[in-house]
Design a protein around this motif. Structure first.
Motif, mmCIF file in Angstrom:
data_model
loop_
_atom_site.group_PDB
_atom_site.id
_atom_site.type_symbol
_atom_site.label_atom_id
_atom_site.label_comp_id
_atom_site.label_asym_id
_atom_site.label_seq_id
_atom_site.Cartn_x
_atom_site.Cartn_y
_atom_site.Cartn_z
ATOM 1 N N THR A 119 112.393 6.957 33.331
ATOM 2 C CA THR A 119 113.488 7.929 33.258
ATOM 3 C C THR A 119 113.292 8.869 32.071
ATOM 4 O OG1 THR A 119 114.974 6.255 34.190
ATOM 5 C CG2 THR A 119 115.994 8.194 33.203
ATOM 6 N N VAL A 141 111.601 0.972 33.992
ATOM 7 C CA VAL A 141 112.399 1.998 34.663
ATOM 8 C C VAL A 141 113.010 2.952 33.634
ATOM 9 C CG1 VAL A 141 114.385 2.434 36.153
ATOM 10 C CG2 VAL A 141 112.886 0.499 36.635
ATOM 11 N N LYS A 171 113.193 -3.620 33.885
ATOM 12 C CA LYS A 171 114.247 -2.688 33.471
ATOM 13 C C LYS A 171 113.715 -1.729 32.411
ATOM 14 C CE LYS A 171 118.810 -2.493 31.294
ATOM 15 N NZ LYS A 171 119.931 -3.276 30.716
ATOM 16 N N LEU A 214 119.007 4.924 36.365
ATOM 17 C CA LEU A 214 119.347 3.527 36.601
ATOM 18 C C LEU A 214 120.816 3.279 36.253
ATOM 19 C CD1 LEU A 214 118.177 0.826 37.512
ATOM 20 C CD2 LEU A 214 117.665 0.317 35.117
ATOM 21 N N ILE A 261 112.180 7.998 40.751
ATOM 22 C CA ILE A 261 111.464 6.807 40.283
ATOM 23 C C ILE A 261 111.458 5.802 41.426
ATOM 24 C CG2 ILE A 261 111.439 4.917 38.609
ATOM 25 C CD1 ILE A 261 113.146 6.835 36.807
ATOM 26 N N ILE A 280 110.561 1.964 42.514
ATOM 27 C CA ILE A 280 110.273 0.606 42.041
ATOM 28 C C ILE A 280 109.902 -0.242 43.245
ATOM 29 C CG2 ILE A 280 111.113 -1.375 40.736
ATOM 30 C CD1 ILE A 280 113.336 1.538 40.542
ATOM 31 N N VAL A 313 106.336 0.544 38.994
ATOM 32 C CA VAL A 313 107.363 1.540 38.703
ATOM 33 C C VAL A 313 106.651 2.889 38.610
ATOM 34 C CG1 VAL A 313 109.149 2.290 37.093
ATOM 35 C CG2 VAL A 313 108.770 -0.158 37.478
#
Length: 243
Positions: A61, A57, A54, A21, A113, A115, A128
């Motif tokens: 990660t 995500v 956020k 991200l 990833i 979303i 996600v």
């Protein structure tokens, strides 16, 4: 931005794919969430929705990074004892620089990833997804973190209880639960699940946008009462309405 804005205006599903991200990725997430909420007249929820997605995500990660790290260290992730030892090493070494350094490894291994925002005027769902299943010990740890998160009503309480061990204690899960709780949304609107038959793990947020919307958990309970099916049988066939 015009394409995104047009897609939101038409009420169509939006998906983003990323490996790490970036600042631009954060901007896109914020823009999409803000646009969907504005479309439904619920812009006041942005301060809840954006930090939550956020965080999901970021967690996804870290899950990618963990698999790369375990492979590099020769850790048998299917063995619970070895997994726990690997997590101790992983927490000690995990940094943002470490993640950025392994960006190529994520791409080479296809650790992407995804979303996805799918929504109506009554509800916004955000998924996600990692493209691999949960490890056995991961599933245990997630259940433990969800259970532990129920006892905290603020992040301050959480930090006071766990000090510097927030990574292992489940900061992400706790943070999302508290954000939902403080906005009056049931914590059960946040789930982590595997899709049977697919090699993927997903975290999902279900954000009601209208008082008439019945959350999928409640829809399941009502259908269970109406149908007379067992919980296991209904789970195999249940399709919640998002209208």
């Amino acid at each position: 931005m015009e394409t995104i804005d047009r897609t939101i205006a038409e009420g169509r599903t939006i998906s983003l794919v990323t490996w790490i991200l970036t600042d631009y990725g954060e901007f896109l997430l914020h823009h999409i969430a803000a646009g969907i909420l504005q479309r439904s007249g619920r812009s006041e929820l942005l301060d809840i929705v954006y930090p939550a997605v956020k965080e999901l995500v970021i967690n996804a990660t870290k899950a990618n990074m963990k698999r790369v790290f375990f492979a590099e260290q020769g850790i048998d992730a299917m063995n619970s004892a070895d997994y726990d030892k690997g997590m101790t090493l992983f927490k000690d070494k995990l940094t943002e620089t470490m993640i950025m350094h392994h960006r190529k490894d994520f791409k080479d291994r296809d650790y992407k990833i995804t979303i996805t925002f799918y929504y109506t005027d009554k509800v916004m769902n955000i998924k996600v997804k990692n493209n691999f299943p949960l490890l056995p010990r991961e599933e245990e740890r997630i259940r433990e973190k969800f259970e532990r998160a129920q006892s905290f009503t603020s992040l301050l309480d959480f930090y006071m209880a766990h000090g510097d061990d927030t990574e292992g204690a489940g900061l992400g899960i706790t943070m999302v639960g508290i954000l939902l709780d403080q906005s009056g949304i049931d914590r059960h609107a946040f789930t982590v699940f595997e899709k049977p038959g697919y090699s993927e793990t997903a975290a999902r947020l279900e954000i009601p946008l209208h008082a008439e919307y019945i959350p999928r958990r409640r829809q399941f309970e009502l259908e269970l009462q109406r149908s007379g099916k067992t919980i296991e049988d209904l789970r195999r066939t249940f399709r919640p309405s998002v209208r």
